[in-house]
Design an enzyme around this catalytic site. Structure first.
Site, PDB file in Angstrom:
ATOM      1  N   ASP A 158     111.812  35.143  -2.427  1.00 39.98           N
ATOM      2  CA  ASP A 158     111.244  34.232  -1.438  1.00 39.98           C
ATOM      3  C   ASP A 158     111.101  34.949  -0.095  1.00 39.98           C
ATOM      4  O   ASP A 158     111.527  36.109   0.034  1.00 39.98           O
ATOM      5  CB  ASP A 158     112.166  32.993  -1.338  1.00 39.98           C
ATOM      6  CG  ASP A 158     111.380  31.742  -1.001  1.00 39.98           C
ATOM      7  OD1 ASP A 158     110.250  31.861  -0.509  1.00 39.98           O
ATOM      8  OD2 ASP A 158     111.913  30.635  -1.217  1.00 39.98           O
ATOM      9  N   ASP A 219     104.624  24.761  -1.346  1.00 39.84           N
ATOM     10  CA  ASP A 219     105.472  24.219  -2.417  1.00 39.84           C
ATOM     11  C   ASP A 219     104.890  22.944  -3.029  1.00 39.84           C
ATOM     12  O   ASP A 219     104.417  22.068  -2.315  1.00 39.84           O
ATOM     13  CB  ASP A 219     106.847  23.843  -1.855  1.00 39.84           C
ATOM     14  CG  ASP A 219     107.656  25.060  -1.465  1.00 39.84           C
ATOM     15  OD1 ASP A 219     107.152  26.188  -1.596  1.00 39.84           O
ATOM     16  OD2 ASP A 219     108.801  24.857  -1.018  1.00 39.84           O
TER      17      ASP A 219
HETATM   18  C1  GLA Z   1     110.798  27.890  -0.646  1.00 36.96           C
HETATM   19  C2  GLA Z   1     110.091  28.159  -1.965  1.00 36.96           C
HETATM   20  C3  GLA Z   1     110.473  27.108  -2.995  1.00 36.96           C
HETATM   21  C4  GLA Z   1     111.973  27.118  -3.179  1.00 36.96           C
HETATM   22  C5  GLA Z   1     112.670  26.900  -1.849  1.00 36.96           C
HETATM   23  C6  GLA Z   1     114.170  27.074  -1.935  1.00 36.96           C
HETATM   24  O1  GLA Z   1     110.351  26.719  -0.048  1.00 36.96           O
HETATM   25  O2  GLA Z   1     108.699  28.180  -1.810  1.00 36.96           O
HETATM   26  O3  GLA Z   1     109.828  27.357  -4.228  1.00 36.96           O
HETATM   27  O4  GLA Z   1     112.378  28.334  -3.749  1.00 36.96           O
HETATM   28  O5  GLA Z   1     112.196  27.802  -0.847  1.00 36.96           O
HETATM   29  O6  GLA Z   1     114.807  26.866  -0.735  1.00 36.96           O
END
Ligand code: GLA
Length: 434
Positions: A158, A219
């Site tokens: 990430d 997301d």
């Molecule tokens: C980001 C990522 C998500 C998830 C969260 C975890 O938002 O895009 O897919 O992994 O972090 O905190």
């Protein structure tokens, strides 16, 4: 230059500039904790749903026992909030001791014993998005080695709490570090999602060389709005995204939320169908212990999965966008087959969309069509008008076999010249799959 020397130099070149791990020749499939279980760490009050080894063991059992693994759903992926707030005395990441008392190697073994794979999560920055220890530049080598030592099979990197310059260094460095461990570890990069997902800021040629998959965009949430928003972005930018995808390198529109709370059955089929058209990774984020039979049937649809997993690995595209709110998507498949999806953005009633295969760019011929969700078969000539009935926020998905030659229309059966079915009544409009 001497041939052997040339080969040596080109081998070096490949080693230095390609993610040469051989994994994910078709889009990876499995289960990922984040969307459904987030950062629930309250194992005292919510033991069934908190991020703990028990959750991953439960999901592994379901994948192995409920027919998922045989269909290709083999990854069980840990996301954020798994680790302890402190690194160990040797500077390595370690899992939260209360929630993962057996440690990650034991979990990896549990997966491997069942023909499954384990994925883990980290963050190129000081902290993960959930505030857990990140992997800044000086920790990349040790973290890659730790994951390899634990026998992890996939790593999602990430990008919270880092800037563009650090990311530019960190993502390629991690790729090299993972390769250097000698363990094939599928590498998922969130890098483009942190840089707007588009060139010139995002260099997809480079990404395809260093990552197996990458999150391009924001997301997913448990709602149809969120799915629509993702669909819009990916197909509006399809001309940029399609050429980058292929065996070992995939655009990732994020998890499947089929089986959760936000989608109707029609919307669930729409997500499954469009993720298959996009050659997207199929990571479900749902509760496999309580999933409805309807959602399971959609996620376990063999033809939809086959389309997603086509070995050619060509990402499909939107080919029609009608004012009526009907859109048509197309993906070329191996053996001269293809997939079509008719999608409705309407909110009134099933829409009777009339078209023909030739209007959808199909060449002269007769095509055997299998309707993926109704499981009916029909044969259509390219020039024949047909009508498909598409539900509001739903899809009709077709697997289209390679065309049979039209000049074979007349054939002999039992010593007699026969005419094939589609030759009869030129003007009939088959009302297929109403
Ligand atoms: C980001 C990522 C998500 C998830 C969260 C975890 O938002 O895009 O897919 O992994 O972090 O905190």
């Amino acid at each position: 230059m001497h041939l052997a020397a040339l080969l040596f130099v080109s081998a070096l070149f490949v080693a230095a500039f390609a993610l040469d791990n051989g994994v994910m020749r078709t889009p990876p499939m499995g289960w990922l904790a984040w969307e459904r279980f987030r950062c629930d760490i309250d194992c005292e009050h919510d033991p069934k749903n908190c991020i703990s080894e028990n959750l991953f063991i439960d999901m592994a059992d379901r994948l192995a026992e409920d027919g998922w693994r045989e269909l290709g759903y083999v990854y069980v992926n840990i996301d954020d909030c798994w680790s302890s707030m402190e690194r160990d005395e040797k500077g390595r990441l370690q899992p939260d001791p209360k929630r993962f008392p057996g440690g990650i190697p034991k979990l990896a073994r549990y997966m491997h014993d069942r023909g499954l794979k384990l994925g883990i999560y980290g963050d190129m920055g000081t902290h993960t998005c959930g505030g857990y220890p990140g992997t800044p530049l000086d920790k990349i080598t040790i973290d890659a080695q730790t994951f390899a030592d634990w026998e992890v099979d996939m790593f999602k990197f990430d990008g919270c709490y880092s800037n563009a310059t650090e990311q530019e260094q960190g993502y390629p460095l991690m790729s090299k570090a993972l390769n250097a461990t000698g363990r094939p570890i599928g590498y998922s990069c969130s890098w483009p999602a942190y840089q707007g997902g588009l060139p010139p800021k995002v260099n997809y040629t480079q990404l395809a060389k260093i990552c197996n998959l990458w999150r391009n965009y924001g997301d997913i949430q448990d709602s149809w709005d969120s799915v629509l928003n993702i669909i819009d972005w990916f197909f509006e930018n399809q001309d940029i995204l399609i050429p980058v995808a292929g065996p070992g390198r995939w655009n990732d529109p994020d998890m499947l939320i089929v089986g959760d709370f936000g989608l109707s059955m029609d919307q669930s089929r729409a997500q499954m169908a469009l993720w298959a058209i996009m050659a997207a990774p199929l990571f479900m984020s749902n509760d496999l212990r309580t999933i409805s039979s309807g959602a399971r049937r959609i996620l376990q649809n063999k033809i939809a999965i086959n389309i997603n997993q086509d070995p050619m690995g060509v990402q499909g595209r939107r080919i029609v966008k009608e004012k009526s709110g009907i859109e048509v998507f197309w993906r070329p498949l191996s053996n001269n087959a293809s997939a079509l999806v008719f999608f409705s953005r309407r909110s009134d009633m099933p829409y009777r969309y009339r078209t023909s295969l030739s209007r959808l760019n199909y060449t002269t011929g007769s095509y055997k069509i299998f309707d993926v969700f109704s499981e009916k078969t029909v044969t259509l000539k390219d020039s024949t008008d047909f009508v498909v009935s598409v539900n509001p926020s739903g899809v009709v998905m077709w697997y289209v076999s390679a065309p049979a030659e039209l000049n074979l229309r007349q054939f002999y059966r039992g010593g007699k010249l026969q005419r094939s079915a589609y030759d009869d009544d030129e003007n009939a409009i088959p009302r297929v799959f109403l």
